[in-house]
Design a protein around this motif. Structure first.
Motif, PDB file in Angstrom:
ATOM      1  N   VAL A  10      53.855  55.980  44.262  1.00 43.61           N
ATOM      2  CA  VAL A  10      52.951  55.276  45.157  1.00 43.61           C
ATOM      3  C   VAL A  10      53.555  55.335  46.555  1.00 43.61           C
ATOM      4  O   VAL A  10      54.694  54.938  46.757  1.00 43.61           O
ATOM      5  CB  VAL A  10      52.768  53.811  44.714  1.00 43.61           C
ATOM      6  N   ARG A  63      40.863  56.475  51.298  1.00 37.84           N
ATOM      7  CA  ARG A  63      41.106  56.843  49.897  1.00 37.84           C
ATOM      8  C   ARG A  63      42.539  56.509  49.489  1.00 37.84           C
ATOM      9  O   ARG A  63      42.782  55.996  48.398  1.00 37.84           O
ATOM     10  CB  ARG A  63      40.826  58.322  49.679  1.00 37.84           C
ATOM     11  N   TRP A  66      42.811  52.770  49.099  1.00 36.64           N
ATOM     12  CA  TRP A  66      42.171  52.328  47.865  1.00 36.64           C
ATOM     13  C   TRP A  66      43.087  52.576  46.671  1.00 36.64           C
ATOM     14  O   TRP A  66      43.257  51.700  45.811  1.00 36.64           O
ATOM     15  CB  TRP A  66      40.847  53.059  47.687  1.00 36.64           C
ATOM     16  N   ASN A  67      43.688  53.753  46.621  1.00 30.02           N
ATOM     17  CA  ASN A  67      44.602  54.061  45.516  1.00 30.02           C
ATOM     18  C   ASN A  67      45.826  53.146  45.530  1.00 30.02           C
ATOM     19  O   ASN A  67      46.291  52.709  44.479  1.00 30.02           O
ATOM     20  CB  ASN A  67      45.041  55.520  45.573  1.00 30.02           C
ATOM     21  N   THR A  68      46.345  52.852  46.695  1.00 31.17           N
ATOM     22  CA  THR A  68      47.500  51.960  46.800  1.00 31.17           C
ATOM     23  C   THR A  68      47.140  50.555  46.349  1.00 31.17           C
ATOM     24  O   THR A  68      47.904  49.911  45.635  1.00 31.17           O
ATOM     25  CB  THR A  68      48.027  51.934  48.249  1.00 31.17           C
ATOM     26  N   HIS A  69      45.955  50.077  46.731  1.00 31.15           N
ATOM     27  CA  HIS A  69      45.526  48.738  46.326  1.00 31.15           C
ATOM     28  C   HIS A  69      45.298  48.645  44.819  1.00 31.15           C
ATOM     29  O   HIS A  69      45.458  47.575  44.242  1.00 31.15           O
ATOM     30  CB  HIS A  69      44.257  48.328  47.076  1.00 31.15           C
ATOM     31  N   GLN A  70      44.897  49.728  44.202  1.00 31.58           N
ATOM     32  CA  GLN A  70      44.688  49.699  42.755  1.00 31.58           C
ATOM     33  C   GLN A  70      46.001  49.668  41.990  1.00 31.58           C
ATOM     34  O   GLN A  70      46.060  49.143  40.889  1.00 31.58           O
ATOM     35  CB  GLN A  70      43.872  50.911  42.311  1.00 31.58           C
ATOM     36  N   ARG A  71      47.051  50.220  42.558  1.00 32.25           N
ATOM     37  CA  ARG A  71      48.317  50.322  41.837  1.00 32.25           C
ATOM     38  C   ARG A  71      49.240  49.131  42.047  1.00 32.25           C
ATOM     39  O   ARG A  71      50.071  48.848  41.210  1.00 32.25           O
ATOM     40  CB  ARG A  71      49.041  51.603  42.234  1.00 32.25           C
ATOM     41  N   ARG A  72      49.129  48.469  43.190  1.00 36.41           N
ATOM     42  CA  ARG A  72      49.973  47.300  43.422  1.00 36.41           C
ATOM     43  C   ARG A  72      49.260  46.323  44.339  1.00 36.41           C
ATOM     44  O   ARG A  72      48.329  46.668  45.057  1.00 36.41           O
ATOM     45  CB  ARG A  72      51.327  47.692  43.993  1.00 36.41           C
ATOM     46  N   THR A  73      49.727  45.101  44.308  1.00 39.65           N
ATOM     47  CA  THR A  73      49.096  44.031  45.072  1.00 39.65           C
ATOM     48  C   THR A  73      49.572  44.066  46.518  1.00 39.65           C
ATOM     49  O   THR A  73      50.769  44.084  46.787  1.00 39.65           O
ATOM     50  CB  THR A  73      49.446  42.671  44.454  1.00 39.65           C
ATOM     51  N   THR A  76      45.411  40.733  51.514  1.00 37.57           N
ATOM     52  CA  THR A  76      43.970  40.947  51.655  1.00 37.57           C
ATOM     53  C   THR A  76      43.595  41.459  53.043  1.00 37.57           C
ATOM     54  O   THR A  76      42.624  42.195  53.183  1.00 37.57           O
ATOM     55  CB  THR A  76      43.232  39.626  51.373  1.00 37.57           C
ATOM     56  N   ARG A  79      42.843  45.112  53.414  1.00 36.15           N
ATOM     57  CA  ARG A  79      41.487  45.560  53.032  1.00 36.15           C
ATOM     58  C   ARG A  79      40.509  45.331  54.173  1.00 36.15           C
ATOM     59  O   ARG A  79      39.598  46.133  54.395  1.00 36.15           O
ATOM     60  CB  ARG A  79      41.021  44.821  51.784  1.00 36.15           C
TER      61      ARG A  79
END
Length: 102
Positions: A10, A63, A66-73, A76, A79
């Motif tokens: 990541v 993109r 988005w991938n980084t947000h899906q893998r770790r917190t 906000t 975003r």
């Protein structure tokens, strides 16, 4: 064998990564507004290319975000920064299309 398409690492996320897409969009938008297609077509198309480059880099940045947000917190507000980039990118695309039609 390592599959390069399926990377498990990541990348570090930094809000500073948004600077380049924003600058390209700002320069492209200002140029399209100040160099109308009927008065200075060459300059208009140069700024249209800069705006297109900004739009492409925005899509790539969003993109990755988005991938980084899906893998770790992450916070906000990052975003919100991405949403602002998407909205401004759409605005610039609208201004370029409007400049082509005029």
């Amino acid at each position: 064998m390592i599959d390069s398409g399926n990377s498990e690492t990541v990348r570090d996320f930094s809000p500073a990564q948004y600077i380049a897409p924003y600058l390209l969009l700002i320069i492209g938008n200002a140029g399209v507004q100040n160099a109308p297609a009927d008065d200075r077509p060459g300059l208009f198309w140069v700024f249209t290319a800069i705006a297109a480059l900004g739009a492409v880099s925005s899509v790539v940045r969003l993109r990755r975000m988005w991938n980084t947000h899906q893998r770790r917190t992450l916070p906000t507000w990052t975003r919100s920064l991405g949403a602002l980039l998407a909205v401004y990118g759409l605005y610039v695309v609208y201004r370029v299309i409007d400049g082509m039609a005029a």
